[in-house]
Design a protein around this motif. Structure first.
Motif, PDB file in Angstrom:
ATOM      1  N   PRO A   1     -68.740  56.443  32.285  1.00  0.00           N
ATOM      2  CA  PRO A   1     -67.847  56.368  31.123  1.00  0.00           C
ATOM      3  C   PRO A   1     -68.500  55.627  29.951  1.00  0.00           C
ATOM      4  O   PRO A   1     -69.352  54.749  30.142  1.00  0.00           O
ATOM      5  N   ASN A   2     -68.081  55.992  28.748  1.00  0.00           N
ATOM      6  CA  ASN A   2     -68.634  55.366  27.547  1.00  0.00           C
ATOM      7  C   ASN A   2     -68.384  53.867  27.499  1.00  0.00           C
ATOM      8  O   ASN A   2     -69.147  53.125  26.866  1.00  0.00           O
ATOM      9  N   LEU A   3     -67.336  53.412  28.157  1.00  0.00           N
ATOM     10  CA  LEU A   3     -67.082  51.974  28.240  1.00  0.00           C
ATOM     11  C   LEU A   3     -68.283  51.256  28.834  1.00  0.00           C
ATOM     12  O   LEU A   3     -68.773  50.258  28.289  1.00  0.00           O
TER      13      LEU A   3
ATOM     14  N   SER B   1     -56.170  44.968  30.363  1.00  0.00           N
ATOM     15  CA  SER B   1     -55.697  44.412  29.097  1.00  0.00           C
ATOM     16  C   SER B   1     -56.884  43.999  28.225  1.00  0.00           C
ATOM     17  O   SER B   1     -56.908  44.242  27.016  1.00  0.00           O
ATOM     18  N   SER B   2     -57.887  43.397  28.843  1.00  0.00           N
ATOM     19  CA  SER B   2     -59.081  43.003  28.084  1.00  0.00           C
ATOM     20  C   SER B   2     -59.898  44.223  27.676  1.00  0.00           C
ATOM     21  O   SER B   2     -60.403  44.301  26.545  1.00  0.00           O
ATOM     22  N   TRP B   3     -60.005  45.212  28.551  1.00  0.00           N
ATOM     23  CA  TRP B   3     -60.743  46.428  28.208  1.00  0.00           C
ATOM     24  C   TRP B   3     -60.049  47.194  27.089  1.00  0.00           C
ATOM     25  O   TRP B   3     -60.710  47.770  26.223  1.00  0.00           O
ATOM     26  N   ASN B   4     -58.711  47.213  27.102  1.00  0.00           N
ATOM     27  CA  ASN B   4     -57.976  47.879  26.028  1.00  0.00           C
ATOM     28  C   ASN B   4     -58.397  47.337  24.670  1.00  0.00           C
ATOM     29  O   ASN B   4     -58.647  48.094  23.721  1.00  0.00           O
ATOM     30  N   LYS B   5     -58.498  46.025  24.582  1.00  0.00           N
ATOM     31  CA  LYS B   5     -58.871  45.393  23.308  1.00  0.00           C
ATOM     32  C   LYS B   5     -60.305  45.736  22.935  1.00  0.00           C
ATOM     33  O   LYS B   5     -60.609  46.069  21.774  1.00  0.00           O
ATOM     34  N   PHE B   6     -61.206  45.636  23.893  1.00  0.00           N
ATOM     35  CA  PHE B   6     -62.613  45.942  23.621  1.00  0.00           C
ATOM     36  C   PHE B   6     -62.778  47.390  23.160  1.00  0.00           C
ATOM     37  O   PHE B   6     -63.445  47.673  22.160  1.00  0.00           O
ATOM     38  N   LEU B   7     -62.160  48.314  23.874  1.00  0.00           N
ATOM     39  CA  LEU B   7     -62.294  49.741  23.567  1.00  0.00           C
ATOM     40  C   LEU B   7     -61.753  50.064  22.184  1.00  0.00           C
ATOM     41  O   LEU B   7     -62.365  50.827  21.422  1.00  0.00           O
ATOM     42  N   ASP B   8     -60.580  49.501  21.845  1.00  0.00           N
ATOM     43  CA  ASP B   8     -59.964  49.824  20.564  1.00  0.00           C
ATOM     44  C   ASP B   8     -60.688  49.154  19.391  1.00  0.00           C
ATOM     45  O   ASP B   8     -60.888  49.774  18.349  1.00  0.00           O
ATOM     46  N   VAL B   9     -61.059  47.887  19.563  1.00  0.00           N
ATOM     47  CA  VAL B   9     -61.760  47.189  18.475  1.00  0.00           C
ATOM     48  C   VAL B   9     -63.111  47.839  18.193  1.00  0.00           C
ATOM     49  O   VAL B   9     -63.484  48.057  17.034  1.00  0.00           O
ATOM     50  N   MET B  10     -63.847  48.179  19.244  1.00  0.00           N
ATOM     51  CA  MET B  10     -65.175  48.772  19.074  1.00  0.00           C
ATOM     52  C   MET B  10     -65.124  50.287  18.886  1.00  0.00           C
ATOM     53  O   MET B  10     -66.148  50.934  18.697  1.00  0.00           O
ATOM     54  N   ARG B  11     -63.898  50.857  18.957  1.00  0.00           N
ATOM     55  CA  ARG B  11     -63.686  52.304  18.763  1.00  0.00           C
ATOM     56  C   ARG B  11     -64.578  53.138  19.685  1.00  0.00           C
ATOM     57  O   ARG B  11     -65.252  54.080  19.249  1.00  0.00           O
ATOM     58  N   ILE B  12     -64.584  52.764  20.959  1.00  0.00           N
ATOM     59  CA  ILE B  12     -65.363  53.507  21.937  1.00  0.00           C
ATOM     60  C   ILE B  12     -64.712  54.886  22.145  1.00  0.00           C
ATOM     61  O   ILE B  12     -63.525  54.951  22.491  1.00  0.00           O
ATOM     62  N   PRO B  13     -65.433  55.972  21.944  1.00  0.00           N
ATOM     63  CA  PRO B  13     -64.825  57.298  22.031  1.00  0.00           C
ATOM     64  C   PRO B  13     -64.636  57.778  23.463  1.00  0.00           C
ATOM     65  O   PRO B  13     -65.394  57.385  24.361  1.00  0.00           O
ATOM     66  N   LEU B  14     -63.659  58.635  23.649  1.00  0.00           N
ATOM     67  CA  LEU B  14     -63.469  59.292  24.922  1.00  0.00           C
ATOM     68  C   LEU B  14     -64.620  60.269  25.131  1.00  0.00           C
ATOM     69  O   LEU B  14     -65.106  60.888  24.183  1.00  0.00           O
ATOM     70  N   GLU B  15     -65.085  60.400  26.360  1.00  0.00           N
ATOM     71  CA  GLU B  15     -66.205  61.286  26.663  1.00  0.00           C
ATOM     72  C   GLU B  15     -65.839  62.734  26.320  1.00  0.00           C
ATOM     73  O   GLU B  15     -64.740  63.195  26.651  1.00  0.00           O
ATOM     74  N   SER B  16     -66.734  63.447  25.674  1.00  0.00           N
ATOM     75  CA  SER B  16     -66.441  64.805  25.227  1.00  0.00           C
ATOM     76  C   SER B  16     -66.166  65.744  26.391  1.00  0.00           C
ATOM     77  O   SER B  16     -65.373  66.690  26.281  1.00  0.00           O
ATOM     78  N   ASP B  17     -66.782  65.492  27.542  1.00  0.00           N
ATOM     79  CA  ASP B  17     -66.600  66.411  28.673  1.00  0.00           C
ATOM     80  C   ASP B  17     -65.336  66.144  29.474  1.00  0.00           C
ATOM     81  O   ASP B  17     -65.038  66.858  30.418  1.00  0.00           O
ATOM     82  N   VAL B  18     -64.548  65.092  29.091  1.00  0.00           N
ATOM     83  CA  VAL B  18     -63.287  64.860  29.779  1.00  0.00           C
ATOM     84  C   VAL B  18     -62.107  64.938  28.819  1.00  0.00           C
ATOM     85  O   VAL B  18     -60.983  64.659  29.204  1.00  0.00           O
TER      86      VAL B  18
END
Length: 273
Positions: free
Chosen positions: A125-127, A255-272
């Motif tokens: 995953p991109n995370l 909860s911590s990953w939610n913040k990291f993903l949204d702040v850094m704007r990590i995209p969802l993988e194109s193949d999923v």
């Protein structure tokens, strides 16, 4: 996470039940938290009903007319400064990620961790590709994911349900998407997954699991609110201290990953997607 501007633009489709699952879920969460948008939607619904009433039960107004009416109501209400989201800048934020993921790691430890992730999840995953810029952080986060989601004593589907609820409350589409997919592959229907957020007490989970879910949800949304009654319910339903710790740890991690993903704007993988 929907802004007020996005919510009002989706309001008509929401009333007509024409939104896809994730947008409908996002609207429900936003409306539960934003009284201004809830009031706007109520006004729009009343306008629709009034038009139908005036036209008579047998006659449905022209769809173009309805769209013009809704646009007019929306434009009028959005002039009201109380409708402006105080956390939303005047201009639309970019959707470009703030950090690029590591695709071809040079570090041997990162390559080994990526191989382990692929073995468990089928892809990286991109995370974790973002975390790979700091191998120690990558290793720590993957170890937590591996022990909590793939190990432990609670059912794997139940832990995905915790993730969906917590991430929905935190408006993190990335985590909702991944764990919604996990629940679908476990035999849950779209309606059952939606009910996890809107009416968790009427889901298929056991009373013990429902109590644990309620505890985790409150801890995420309002950690300063006393949890004595919820803990008493959890224990009355037969949950052990180990199960309480595990459910709370899943909440804490995501909860911590939610913040990291949204702040850094990590995209969802194109193949999923």
């Amino acid at each position: 996470m929907l802004s007020c501007k996005q919510a009002t633009s989706l309001a008509s489709d929401y009333l007509e039940d024409e939104l896809p699952f994730l947008q409908r879920l996002g609207m429900r969460i936003h409306l539960a938290r934003c009284s201004h948008c809830a009031e706007f939607l109520s006004g729009l619904r009343e306008a629709n009903e009034l038009v139908y009433e005036q036209a008579g039960a047998a006659a449905r107004p022209d769809p173009d007319f309805l769209n013009r009416l809704r646009s007019s109501v929306s434009a009028h209400l959005q002039k009201d400064k109380s409708m402006t989201d105080p956390l939303e800048p005047g201009a639309e934020a970019s959707n470009e990620p703030l950090i690029a993921g590591v695709d071809d790691p040079v570090d041997e430890r990162v390559r080994r961790i990526f191989d382990d992730i692929r073995e468990k999840e089928g892809f990286v995953p991109n995370l974790f590709r973002a975390y790979a810029h700091q191998p120690d952080v990558l290793e720590y986060n993957w170890a937590r994911e591996k022990s909590l989601l793939y190990g432990g004593i609670l059912d794997e589907s139940f832990k995905s349900a915790i993730v969906v609820v917590v991430s929905s409350d935190n408006h993190c589409d990335y985590c909702v998407h991944h764990h919604r997919a996990a629940l679908l592959s476990s035999g849950f229907s779209c309606a059952e997954i939606e009910m996890l957020v809107s009416d968790p007490e009427n889901t298929r989970f056991s009373d013990r699991e429902k109590a644990l879910l309620a505890l985790a949800r409150q801890a995420n949304l309002d950690p300063h609110r006393p949890a004595d009654l919820l803990l008493a319910r959890v224990r009355a339903e037969g949950a052990s201290d180990a199960e309480i710790i595990e459910a709370m740890s899943v909440m804490e991690l995501y909860s911590s990953w939610n913040k990291f993903l949204d702040v850094m704007r990590i995209p969802l993988e194109s193949d999923v997607c």
